[in-house]
Scaffold this motif. Structure first.
Motif, PDB file in Angstrom:
ATOM      1  N   LEU A 190       0.836  -1.187   0.000  1.00  0.00           N
ATOM      2  CA  LEU A 190       0.000   0.000   0.000  1.00  0.00           C
ATOM      3  C   LEU A 190       0.881   1.250   0.000  1.00  0.00           C
ATOM      4  O   LEU A 190       1.785   1.381   0.814  1.00  0.00           O
ATOM      5  N   VAL A 191       0.577   2.160  -0.918  1.00  0.00           N
ATOM      6  CA  VAL A 191       1.320   3.420  -1.005  1.00  0.00           C
ATOM      7  C   VAL A 191       0.546   4.543  -0.311  1.00  0.00           C
ATOM      8  O   VAL A 191       1.091   5.257   0.530  1.00  0.00           O
ATOM      9  N   ALA A 192      -0.721   4.696  -0.680  1.00  0.00           N
ATOM     10  CA  ALA A 192      -1.508   5.791  -0.108  1.00  0.00           C
ATOM     11  C   ALA A 192      -2.995   5.488  -0.262  1.00  0.00           C
ATOM     12  O   ALA A 192      -3.399   4.823  -1.218  1.00  0.00           O
ATOM     13  N   THR A 193      -3.758   6.000   0.695  1.00  0.00           N
ATOM     14  CA  THR A 193      -5.210   5.819   0.693  1.00  0.00           C
ATOM     15  C   THR A 193      -5.880   7.156   0.932  1.00  0.00           C
ATOM     16  O   THR A 193      -5.361   7.987   1.701  1.00  0.00           O
ATOM     17  N   ILE A 194      -7.027   7.362   0.282  1.00  0.00           N
ATOM     18  CA  ILE A 194      -7.830   8.551   0.541  1.00  0.00           C
ATOM     19  C   ILE A 194      -9.276   8.121   0.731  1.00  0.00           C
ATOM     20  O   ILE A 194      -9.825   7.373  -0.084  1.00  0.00           O
ATOM     21  N   LEU A 195      -9.861   8.566   1.828  1.00  0.00           N
ATOM     22  CA  LEU A 195     -11.236   8.212   2.104  1.00  0.00           C
ATOM     23  C   LEU A 195     -12.177   8.986   1.180  1.00  0.00           C
ATOM     24  O   LEU A 195     -11.738   9.802   0.376  1.00  0.00           O
ATOM     25  N   SER A 196     -13.442   8.736   1.314  1.00  0.00           N
ATOM     26  CA  SER A 196     -14.412   9.265   0.357  1.00  0.00           C
ATOM     27  C   SER A 196     -14.651  10.763   0.551  1.00  0.00           C
ATOM     28  O   SER A 196     -13.881  11.589   0.100  1.00  0.00           O
ATOM     29  N   PHE A 197     -15.709  11.129   1.240  1.00  0.00           N
ATOM     30  CA  PHE A 197     -16.101  12.526   1.260  1.00  0.00           C
ATOM     31  C   PHE A 197     -15.152  13.401   2.067  1.00  0.00           C
ATOM     32  O   PHE A 197     -14.892  14.533   1.710  1.00  0.00           O
ATOM     33  N   GLY A 198     -14.616  12.854   3.132  1.00  0.00           N
ATOM     34  CA  GLY A 198     -13.777  13.687   3.990  1.00  0.00           C
ATOM     35  C   GLY A 198     -12.395  13.936   3.466  1.00  0.00           C
ATOM     36  O   GLY A 198     -11.737  14.903   3.855  1.00  0.00           O
TER      37      GLY A 198
END
Length: 115
Positions: free
Chosen positions: A46-54
């Motif tokens: 895993l490199v990076a994650t971004i959540l949905s609306f926030g």
């Protein structure tokens, strides 16, 4: 469902690249989006994650401070800005989507960092 990555290529150490992942076929705005990479002979990480609306983000230790993940929900696209690239960043980079149901992978884009 389609995830189409672009922006990979060959760069020298210290240079930058921006990857894009264009998504379709699901509700993008409510999906958790992430970038992963896999180098030859190594497991996918895993490199990076971004959540949905926030828009909350999380990074792997090896890329913190150098990479930035972002998303444009109007364009159904997630980005990975990669700065200060190192030879050890060389890998195939994959986009991943986790909507409310299911999970999907893109086909990957090659990033090579070499002098």
């Amino acid at each position: 469902v389609q995830l189409v990555e672009s922006g990979g290529g060959l760069v020298q150490p210290g240079e930058s690249l921006r990857l894009s992942c264009a998504a379709s076929g699901f509700t993008f705005s409510s999906a958790v989006m992430s970038w992963h990479r896999q180098a030859p002979g190594k497991e996918r990480e895993l490199v990076a994650t971004i959540l949905s609306f926030g828009g909350v983000t999380k990074y792997g230790d090896s890329v913190k401070g150098r990479f930035t993940i972002s998303r444009d929900n109007a364009k159904n696209t997630v980005y990975l800005q990669m700065n200060s690239l190192k030879p050890e960043d060389t890998a195939v980079y994959y986009c991943n989507a986790r909507p409310l149901l299911g999970g999907y992978w893109g086909q990957g884009t090659q990033v090579t960092v070499s002098s």
